[in-house]
Enzyme design. Structure first.
Site, PDB file in Angstrom:
ATOM      1  N   VAL A  67       0.813  -1.231   0.000  1.00  0.00           N
ATOM      2  CA  VAL A  67       0.000   0.000   0.000  1.00  0.00           C
ATOM      3  C   VAL A  67       0.839   1.271   0.000  1.00  0.00           C
ATOM      4  CG1 VAL A  67      -2.087  -0.963   1.066  1.00  0.00           C
ATOM      5  CG2 VAL A  67      -0.270  -0.048   2.529  1.00  0.00           C
ATOM      6  N   SER A 153      -7.015   3.298  15.449  1.00  0.00           N
ATOM      7  CA  SER A 153      -6.636   2.618  16.696  1.00  0.00           C
ATOM      8  C   SER A 153      -7.010   3.492  17.884  1.00  0.00           C
ATOM      9  CB  SER A 153      -5.120   2.377  16.708  1.00  0.00           C
ATOM     10  OG  SER A 153      -4.685   2.014  17.995  1.00  0.00           O
ATOM     11  N   TYR A 166       3.381   5.472  15.697  1.00  0.00           N
ATOM     12  CA  TYR A 166       2.163   4.693  15.407  1.00  0.00           C
ATOM     13  C   TYR A 166       0.928   5.537  15.712  1.00  0.00           C
ATOM     14  CZ  TYR A 166      -1.188   0.799  15.652  1.00  0.00           C
ATOM     15  OH  TYR A 166      -2.264  -0.031  15.457  1.00  0.00           O
ATOM     16  N   ALA A 168       0.649   8.754  15.805  1.00  0.00           N
ATOM     17  CA  ALA A 168       0.518   9.834  14.820  1.00  0.00           C
ATOM     18  C   ALA A 168      -0.110   9.300  13.532  1.00  0.00           C
ATOM     19  CB  ALA A 168       1.890  10.441  14.528  1.00  0.00           C
ATOM     20  N   SER A 169       0.317   8.096  13.111  1.00  0.00           N
ATOM     21  CA  SER A 169      -0.241   7.534  11.863  1.00  0.00           C
ATOM     22  C   SER A 169      -1.731   7.271  12.025  1.00  0.00           C
ATOM     23  CB  SER A 169       0.502   6.245  11.463  1.00  0.00           C
ATOM     24  OG  SER A 169       0.173   5.159  12.307  1.00  0.00           O
ATOM     25  N   LYS A 170      -2.126   6.786  13.190  1.00  0.00           N
ATOM     26  CA  LYS A 170      -3.534   6.424  13.400  1.00  0.00           C
ATOM     27  C   LYS A 170      -4.406   7.659  13.633  1.00  0.00           C
ATOM     28  CE  LYS A 170      -3.080   2.044  12.789  1.00  0.00           C
ATOM     29  NZ  LYS A 170      -3.756   1.364  11.667  1.00  0.00           N
ATOM     30  N   ILE A 199      -6.436  -6.065  20.412  1.00  0.00           N
ATOM     31  CA  ILE A 199      -7.108  -7.189  19.737  1.00  0.00           C
ATOM     32  C   ILE A 199      -6.108  -8.343  19.633  1.00  0.00           C
ATOM     33  CG2 ILE A 199      -8.337  -7.883  17.619  1.00  0.00           C
ATOM     34  CD1 ILE A 199      -9.709  -5.527  19.124  1.00  0.00           C
TER      35      ILE A 199
HETATM   36  N1  LIG Z   1      -4.157  -5.864  16.819  1.00  0.00           N
HETATM   37  C1  LIG Z   1      -4.526  -4.788  17.471  1.00  0.00           C
HETATM   38  O1  LIG Z   1      -4.623  -4.766  18.711  1.00  0.00           O
HETATM   39  C2  LIG Z   1      -4.867  -3.527  16.731  1.00  0.00           C
HETATM   40  C3  LIG Z   1      -5.441  -2.476  17.447  1.00  0.00           C
HETATM   41  C4  LIG Z   1      -5.767  -1.305  16.793  1.00  0.00           C
HETATM   42  C5  LIG Z   1      -5.559  -1.191  15.429  1.00  0.00           C
HETATM   43  N2  LIG Z   1      -4.984  -2.217  14.766  1.00  0.00           N
HETATM   44  C6  LIG Z   1      -4.770  -2.027  13.327  1.00  0.00           C
HETATM   45  O2  LIG Z   1      -5.476  -3.018  12.607  1.00  0.00           O
HETATM   46  C7  LIG Z   1      -4.787  -3.323  11.406  1.00  0.00           C
HETATM   47  C8  LIG Z   1      -4.540  -4.823  11.336  1.00  0.00           C
HETATM   48  O3  LIG Z   1      -3.764  -5.194  12.457  1.00  0.00           O
HETATM   49  P1  LIG Z   1      -3.525  -6.724  12.872  1.00  0.00           P
HETATM   50  O4  LIG Z   1      -3.385  -6.749  14.321  1.00  0.00           O
HETATM   51  O5  LIG Z   1      -4.522  -7.583  12.179  1.00  0.00           O
HETATM   52  O6  LIG Z   1      -2.066  -6.924  12.229  1.00  0.00           O
HETATM   53  P2  LIG Z   1      -1.324  -8.228  11.657  1.00  0.00           P
HETATM   54  O7  LIG Z   1      -1.972  -9.460  12.138  1.00  0.00           O
HETATM   55  O8  LIG Z   1       0.110  -7.991  11.901  1.00  0.00           O
HETATM   56  O9  LIG Z   1      -1.625  -8.106  10.068  1.00  0.00           O
HETATM   57  C9  LIG Z   1      -1.095  -7.038   9.342  1.00  0.00           C
HETATM   58  C10 LIG Z   1      -1.567  -7.140   7.903  1.00  0.00           C
HETATM   59  O10 LIG Z   1      -1.070  -5.974   7.208  1.00  0.00           O
HETATM   60  C11 LIG Z   1      -0.429  -6.411   6.020  1.00  0.00           C
HETATM   61  N3  LIG Z   1       0.598  -5.434   5.609  1.00  0.00           N
HETATM   62  C12 LIG Z   1       1.748  -5.082   6.235  1.00  0.00           C
HETATM   63  N4  LIG Z   1       2.430  -4.183   5.493  1.00  0.00           N
HETATM   64  C13 LIG Z   1       1.683  -3.966   4.365  1.00  0.00           C
HETATM   65  C14 LIG Z   1       1.857  -3.174   3.206  1.00  0.00           C
HETATM   66  N5  LIG Z   1       2.933  -2.384   3.036  1.00  0.00           N
HETATM   67  N6  LIG Z   1       0.897  -3.206   2.253  1.00  0.00           N
HETATM   68  C15 LIG Z   1      -0.208  -3.982   2.388  1.00  0.00           C
HETATM   69  N7  LIG Z   1      -0.430  -4.766   3.472  1.00  0.00           N
HETATM   70  C16 LIG Z   1       0.511  -4.755   4.442  1.00  0.00           C
HETATM   71  C17 LIG Z   1       0.149  -7.774   6.349  1.00  0.00           C
HETATM   72  O11 LIG Z   1       0.376  -8.479   5.142  1.00  0.00           O
HETATM   73  P3  LIG Z   1       1.543  -9.608   5.003  1.00  0.00           P
HETATM   74  O12 LIG Z   1       1.092 -10.743   5.894  1.00  0.00           O
HETATM   75  O13 LIG Z   1       1.536  -9.940   3.562  1.00  0.00           O
HETATM   76  O14 LIG Z   1       2.810  -8.950   5.478  1.00  0.00           O
HETATM   77  C18 LIG Z   1      -1.004  -8.362   7.179  1.00  0.00           C
HETATM   78  O15 LIG Z   1      -1.996  -8.873   6.319  1.00  0.00           O
HETATM   79  C19 LIG Z   1      -3.497  -2.497  11.430  1.00  0.00           C
HETATM   80  O16 LIG Z   1      -3.693  -1.316  10.687  1.00  0.00           O
HETATM   81  C20 LIG Z   1      -3.325  -2.172  12.897  1.00  0.00           C
HETATM   82  O17 LIG Z   1      -2.586  -0.999  13.088  1.00  0.00           O
HETATM   83  C21 LIG Z   1      -4.630  -3.387  15.370  1.00  0.00           C
END
Ligand SMILES: NC(=O)c1ccc[n+]([C@@H]2O[C@H](COP(=O)([O-])OP(=O)(O)OC[C@H]3O[C@@H](n4cnc5c(N)ncnc54)[C@H](OP(=O)(O)O)[C@@H]3O)[C@@H](O)[C@H]2O)c1
Length: 253
Positions: A67, A153, A166, A168-170, A199
């Site tokens: 992305v 987030s 992080y 700042a990005s969110k 999560i």
């Molecule tokens: N987990 C939490 O507690 C939490 C809380 C708040 C917000 N979030 C947000 O929710 C979203 C998903 O988090 P998650 O916990 O599910 O993370 P995760 O399990 O680490 O999964 C991250 C996903 O992002 C993909 N990704 C990484 N770099 C990318 C890029 N340059 N282009 C396209 N895709 C990319 C990865 O693909 P690959 O597998 O191909 O690398 C993977 O599918 C994130 O934006 C995170 O900041 C998470």
């Protein structure tokens, strides 16, 4: 509104929250475009997606999208099969994180995090939003709207040591969401955000459970499926625009 026959592009959908959203939306009949760097037709997550009615061919489409790269987006847009070119729902879920004090964070780490979490979503909103606007020209008021959901987030608003870049990005995603809800809302494109708390995914594997579960009013981390449920609500509710949805077990209170 139903998700049946809708085309949904989900960035960051090979695992975690994005995969849960892809699975939920496919269960409800949506064609999924699974867009992550590791996406491929043989990726176990792609193969795990629920199949659609036999008439929907091809049902889902994987693409190895980075992305943060305009070139990767350009290649992606040229590679979409005709069956997947009219995207109804865009979910910007791709994200990376690291926990480090700012003075100890390298320039490369800063740029890669901002480019993935924020610039990536801005590019998605620009390219897919343009297509959505073009296809909204023939829309009458009675047809369902298109929709963008940004996965922000809790840390966009809550201060936690070592998360400045992080956060700042969110927080940037919230500005993007609110601004576009006006700019795109005029074309019937709704723009919303979800602010998940902690999560259960690979991203939070190393976070000490005891410290946080004692602070979360519901005493547990959320599940990716609970975030997917919120995404389904925002995709279907035709009056949800600039809806900034906390989903954190009460940790933001
Ligand atoms: N987990 C939490 O507690 C939490 C809380 C708040 C917000 N979030 C947000 O929710 C979203 C998903 O988090 P998650 O916990 O599910 O993370 P995760 O399990 O680490 O999964 C991250 C996903 O992002 C993909 N990704 C990484 N770099 C990318 C890029 N340059 N282009 C396209 N895709 C990319 C990865 O693909 P690959 O597998 O191909 O690398 C993977 O599918 C994130 O934006 C995170 O900041 C998470």
């Amino acid at each position: 509104m139903s998700l049946l026959h809708k085309t949904t592009l989900i960035t960051g959908s090979t695992k975690g929250i994005g995969l849960a959203i892809a699975t939920r939306f496919a269960h409800e009949g949506s064609k999924i475009i699974m867009a992550s760097p590791s996406s491929s037709p043989s990726h176990p997550s792609f193969l795990s997606l629920p199949s659609l009615p036999p008439s929907t061919t091809p049902s889902h489409f994987p693409f190895p999208l980075d992305v943060s790269s305009p070139q990767s987006w350009s290649h992606f847009l040229k590679s979409l099969p005709p069956s997947h070119q009219k995207i109804d729902i865009l979910i910007n879920c791709a994200g990376i994180s690291h926990s480090k004090l700012l003075t100890q964070t390298t320039e490369d780490q800063i740029l890669s995090l901002i480019n993935t979490n924020l610039t990536g979503a801005i590019l998605g909103c620009k390219y897919i939003g343009k297509q959505m606007i073009l296809s909204s020209r023939n829309r009458d008021e009675s047809t369902t709207t298109k929709c963008i959901i940004n996965i922000s987030s809790l840390l966009a608003k809550k201060s936690v040591l070592g998360t400045s870049v992080y956060s700042a990005s969110k927080a940037g995603l919230l500005g993007l969401t609110t601004s576009l809800s006006k700019e795109y809302g005029a074309y019937g494109i709704r723009v919303n955000a979800i602010l998940p708390g902690y999560i259960e995914t690979a991203m939070t594997q190393e976070i000490p459970r005891e410290k946080w579960t004692s602070e979360i009013p519901l005493k547990r981390f959320g599940t990716p499926e609970e975030v997917a449920d919120a995404a389904a609500f925002l995709a279907k509710n035709q009056y949800a625009n600039n809806c900034i949805l906390n989903l954190d077990g009460g940790l933001s209170a």
